[in-house]
Design a protein around this motif. Structure first.
Motif, short mmCIF file in Angstrom:
data_model
loop_
_atom_site.label_atom_id
_atom_site.label_comp_id
_atom_site.label_asym_id
_atom_site.label_seq_id
_atom_site.Cartn_x
_atom_site.Cartn_y
_atom_site.Cartn_z
N GLU A 49 4.67 12.33 -11.53
CA GLU A 49 4.44 13.77 -11.32
C GLU A 49 3.63 14.01 -10.03
N PHE A 50 2.59 13.21 -9.82
CA PHE A 50 1.77 13.35 -8.62
C PHE A 50 2.62 13.21 -7.36
N PHE A 51 3.44 12.17 -7.32
CA PHE A 51 4.23 11.90 -6.11
C PHE A 51 5.40 12.88 -5.96
N GLN A 52 5.98 13.34 -7.06
CA GLN A 52 7.03 14.35 -6.96
C GLN A 52 6.47 15.66 -6.38
N GLU A 53 5.28 16.05 -6.85
CA GLU A 53 4.66 17.27 -6.32
C GLU A 53 4.33 17.10 -4.84
N ALA A 54 3.83 15.94 -4.46
CA ALA A 54 3.51 15.69 -3.05
C ALA A 54 4.77 15.75 -2.20
N GLN A 55 5.86 15.22 -2.71
CA GLN A 55 7.13 15.23 -1.97
C GLN A 55 7.66 16.66 -1.84
N GLN A 56 7.53 17.46 -2.87
CA GLN A 56 8.03 18.84 -2.85
C GLN A 56 7.24 19.72 -1.88
N ARG A 57 5.95 19.41 -1.68
CA ARG A 57 5.14 20.19 -0.74
C ARG A 57 5.58 19.97 0.71
N LYS A 58 6.29 18.90 0.96
CA LYS A 58 6.81 18.57 2.29
C LYS A 58 5.70 18.55 3.35
N GLU A 59 4.50 18.19 2.93
CA GLU A 59 3.39 18.05 3.86
C GLU A 59 3.14 16.57 4.09
N ASP A 60 2.52 16.26 5.23
CA ASP A 60 2.15 14.88 5.47
C ASP A 60 1.16 14.44 4.41
N LEU A 61 1.26 13.18 4.04
CA LEU A 61 0.39 12.60 3.04
C LEU A 61 -0.32 11.42 3.69
N GLU A 62 -1.65 11.49 3.71
CA GLU A 62 -2.41 10.38 4.28
C GLU A 62 -2.62 9.33 3.20
N ILE A 63 -2.21 8.11 3.53
CA ILE A 63 -2.39 7.00 2.60
C ILE A 63 -3.19 5.90 3.30
N GLN A 64 -3.83 5.08 2.49
CA GLN A 64 -4.49 3.89 2.99
C GLN A 64 -3.95 2.72 2.19
N VAL A 65 -3.56 1.67 2.90
CA VAL A 65 -3.07 0.47 2.23
C VAL A 65 -3.84 -0.74 2.76
N VAL A 66 -4.10 -1.65 1.85
CA VAL A 66 -4.63 -2.95 2.24
C VAL A 66 -3.42 -3.87 2.32
N ILE A 67 -3.33 -4.57 3.44
CA ILE A 67 -2.16 -5.39 3.73
C ILE A 67 -2.54 -6.87 3.70
N SER A 68 -1.71 -7.65 3.06
CA SER A 68 -1.75 -9.12 3.05
C SER A 68 -2.87 -9.75 2.21
N MET A 78 -0.33 8.32 8.31
CA MET A 78 0.12 9.67 7.99
C MET A 78 1.60 9.52 7.66
N THR A 79 1.98 9.90 6.46
CA THR A 79 3.32 9.62 5.97
C THR A 79 3.98 10.84 5.35
N THR A 80 5.26 10.68 5.12
CA THR A 80 6.01 11.58 4.25
C THR A 80 6.68 10.69 3.20
N ILE A 81 6.95 11.26 2.06
CA ILE A 81 7.63 10.50 1.02
C ILE A 81 9.13 10.62 1.27
N ARG A 82 9.75 9.50 1.57
CA ARG A 82 11.20 9.48 1.84
C ARG A 82 12.00 9.56 0.55
N CYS A 83 11.60 8.78 -0.45
CA CYS A 83 12.32 8.84 -1.73
C CYS A 83 11.47 8.29 -2.86
N ILE A 84 11.81 8.74 -4.05
CA ILE A 84 11.19 8.26 -5.28
C ILE A 84 12.34 7.81 -6.18
N LYS A 85 12.28 6.57 -6.62
CA LYS A 85 13.32 6.03 -7.51
C LYS A 85 12.67 5.67 -8.84
#
Length: 146
Positions: A49-68, A78-85
């Motif tokens: 639900e959180f990510f569907q609402e974020a995708q519907q707002r069509k606003e940039d979503l700032e995320i932070q990821v730890v890599i490796s 700064m991202t947009t949600i391309r798809c939710i499966k």
């Protein structure tokens, strides 16, 4: 293209971080000349639900990821949600975005956070050293007051 494992995912909301427990994740530097990255995370469907609402707002979503590695500093995008499966009890979220150019490094953000919390002198030095090892999450958008 270069690929890396995603260790953790956080979404920045109103200068606060919201943690999402991921099952697995992958990040791809598309090396397309436009500094585009793809981030795919596989997580529990309790977050859909959180990510569907974020995708519907069509606003940039700032995320932070730890890599490796868990000890690495988080990278902000700064991202947009391309798809939710949807997949049984899990979901896959595909983000596309650009790496944020952070004016401040993690150590500066941490130091500012500790000073704002009232630490000083030897106590500040002890907390700073401890936190540089444990790496608590601090929003990359935090505004240093130093």
């Amino acid at each position: 293209m270069k690929t890396f494992k995603v260790i953790s995912l956080q979404v920045v909301e109103n200068d606060e971080l919201r943690d999402f427990e991921i099952v697995d994740g992958l990040i791809i530097n598309k090396e397309d000349g436009q500094s585009t990255w793809l981030v795919e995370t596989y997580l529990s469907n309790e977050y859909i639900e959180f990510f569907q609402e974020a995708q519907q707002r069509k606003e940039d979503l700032e995320i932070q990821v730890v890599i490796s590695h868990k000890a690495n500093d988080p990278a902000a995008f700064m991202t947009t949600i391309r798809c939710i499966k949807e997949m049984d009890e899990h979901i896959s979220i595909m983000f596309e975005g650009k790496l944020k150019k952070q004016r401040n490094e993690y150590a500066e953000l941490l130091l500012d956070d500790l000073v704002q919390k009232g630490y000083s002198g030897e106590e500040l030095i002890r907390e700073f050293r401890e936190k540089m090892v444990s790496k608590p999450r601090i929003p990359a958008t935090a505004k240093p007051s130093i």
